[in-house]
Write a protein that holds these residues in place. Structure first.
Motif, PDB file in Angstrom:
ATOM      1  N   LEU A  22       8.922   9.727  20.422  1.00  0.00           N
ATOM      2  CA  LEU A  22      10.004   8.786  20.125  1.00  0.00           C
ATOM      3  C   LEU A  22      10.953   8.623  21.303  1.00  0.00           C
ATOM      4  CD1 LEU A  22      10.831  10.034  16.519  1.00  0.00           C
ATOM      5  CD2 LEU A  22       9.274   8.192  17.203  1.00  0.00           C
ATOM      6  N   CYS A  32       7.440  12.991  16.689  1.00  0.00           N
ATOM      7  CA  CYS A  32       7.204  12.868  15.265  1.00  0.00           C
ATOM      8  C   CYS A  32       5.715  13.130  15.045  1.00  0.00           C
ATOM      9  CB  CYS A  32       7.582  11.456  14.822  1.00  0.00           C
ATOM     10  SG  CYS A  32       7.262  11.130  13.100  1.00  0.00           S
ATOM     11  N   THR A  33       5.386  14.021  14.136  1.00  0.00           N
ATOM     12  CA  THR A  33       3.992  14.271  13.793  1.00  0.00           C
ATOM     13  C   THR A  33       3.719  13.620  12.450  1.00  0.00           C
ATOM     14  OG1 THR A  33       4.067  16.380  14.970  1.00  0.00           O
ATOM     15  CG2 THR A  33       2.220  16.041  13.462  1.00  0.00           C
ATOM     16  N   LYS A  34       2.647  12.803  12.413  1.00  0.00           N
ATOM     17  CA  LYS A  34       2.287  12.062  11.208  1.00  0.00           C
ATOM     18  C   LYS A  34       0.853  12.373  10.813  1.00  0.00           C
ATOM     19  CE  LYS A  34       5.087   8.038  12.401  1.00  0.00           C
ATOM     20  NZ  LYS A  34       5.081   6.582  12.483  1.00  0.00           N
ATOM     21  N   VAL A  41       5.108  11.075   7.588  1.00  0.00           N
ATOM     22  CA  VAL A  41       5.829  11.923   8.544  1.00  0.00           C
ATOM     23  C   VAL A  41       5.869  13.359   8.026  1.00  0.00           C
ATOM     24  CG1 VAL A  41       8.039  12.355   9.670  1.00  0.00           C
ATOM     25  CG2 VAL A  41       7.221  10.008   9.391  1.00  0.00           C
ATOM     26  N   GLU A  43       6.730  16.067  10.518  1.00  0.00           N
ATOM     27  CA  GLU A  43       7.600  16.855  11.395  1.00  0.00           C
ATOM     28  C   GLU A  43       8.359  15.942  12.338  1.00  0.00           C
ATOM     29  OE1 GLU A  43       7.098  19.944  15.175  1.00  0.00           O
ATOM     30  OE2 GLU A  43       5.348  18.922  14.372  1.00  0.00           O
ATOM     31  N   LEU A  44       9.584  16.318  12.618  1.00  0.00           N
ATOM     32  CA  LEU A  44      10.394  15.690  13.653  1.00  0.00           C
ATOM     33  C   LEU A  44      10.948  16.834  14.495  1.00  0.00           C
ATOM     34  CD1 LEU A  44      11.607  13.020  14.711  1.00  0.00           C
ATOM     35  CD2 LEU A  44      13.570  13.469  13.243  1.00  0.00           C
ATOM     36  N   SER A  45      10.724  16.781  15.813  1.00  0.00           N
ATOM     37  CA  SER A  45      11.139  17.889  16.675  1.00  0.00           C
ATOM     38  C   SER A  45      11.869  17.408  17.917  1.00  0.00           C
ATOM     39  CB  SER A  45       9.918  18.701  17.134  1.00  0.00           C
ATOM     40  OG  SER A  45       9.347  19.380  16.061  1.00  0.00           O
ATOM     41  N   GLU A 126      12.497  22.267  15.225  1.00  0.00           N
ATOM     42  CA  GLU A 126      11.514  21.544  14.423  1.00  0.00           C
ATOM     43  C   GLU A 126      12.039  21.370  13.007  1.00  0.00           C
ATOM     44  OE1 GLU A 126       7.690  23.690  16.597  1.00  0.00           O
ATOM     45  OE2 GLU A 126       8.500  24.554  14.759  1.00  0.00           O
ATOM     46  N   TYR A 128      10.641  20.060   9.270  1.00  0.00           N
ATOM     47  CA  TYR A 128       9.426  19.722   8.548  1.00  0.00           C
ATOM     48  C   TYR A 128       9.734  19.078   7.212  1.00  0.00           C
ATOM     49  CZ  TYR A 128       7.054  22.424  12.053  1.00  0.00           C
ATOM     50  OH  TYR A 128       6.586  22.873  13.260  1.00  0.00           O
ATOM     51  N   SER A 129       8.880  18.140   6.818  1.00  0.00           N
ATOM     52  CA  SER A 129       8.966  17.483   5.525  1.00  0.00           C
ATOM     53  C   SER A 129       8.956  18.530   4.413  1.00  0.00           C
ATOM     54  CB  SER A 129       7.749  16.555   5.359  1.00  0.00           C
ATOM     55  OG  SER A 129       7.523  16.255   4.012  1.00  0.00           O
TER      56      SER A 129
END
Length: 138
Positions: A22, A32-34, A41, A43-45, A126, A128-129
């Motif tokens: 991003l 962002c891991t999807k 989505v 993870e956003l780190s 990190e 996580y959802s």
């Protein structure tokens, strides 16, 4: 030095994933891991790279900046890689992100060490959802 990668944990639970960058600079990136193919989505780190590690592993660093998973980049080059977990938190997921508000997400603060001398490479925060089941820490 063997370590389970965060991407391994996500792929065990959700199947194949993809990483989207991003934001990036030479010293930081937000990723962002999807899931593939539906794009959920996971993870956003926020990653801050450390100059010592950048200088020691320039080829790996370039691959990471170009969008490769950090752990996979080191693994593919046969370079030892260690996640040193500093803290793991559980917190209510904010409504602004999704319909998962009110559920608990996992937030992990981790240092990344690479090579046989455990050279500091990055600091990561990190998030996580709530759907991700994070392994318990010893």
């Amino acid at each position: 030095m063997t370590t389970v990668l965060s991407s391994d944990i996500l792929e065990q639970q959700f199947g194949q994933t993809e990483l989207k960058v991003l934001y990036r600079s030479d010293i930081a990136r937000i990723i962002c891991t999807k899931t593939k193919p539906n794009g959920k989505v996971l993870e956003l780190s926020f990653v801050t790279f450390i100059k010592t590690g950048i200088d020691k592993f320039p080829t790996v660093h370039r691959e990471i900046l170009d969008g490769k998973s950090m752990g996979k980049a080191f693994r593919d080059h046969g370079i030892e890689f260690k996640r040193k977990t500093k803290a793991v938190y559980r917190n209510t997921f904010p409504a602004i992100f999704s319909e998962d508000s009110g559920k608990y997400s996992t937030i992990v603060s981790v240092s990344i060490l690479a090579g046989t001398h455990e050279t500091p490479y990055a600091e990561i925060l990190e998030t996580y959802s709530p759907e991700v089941k994070w392994p318990r820490q010893a």
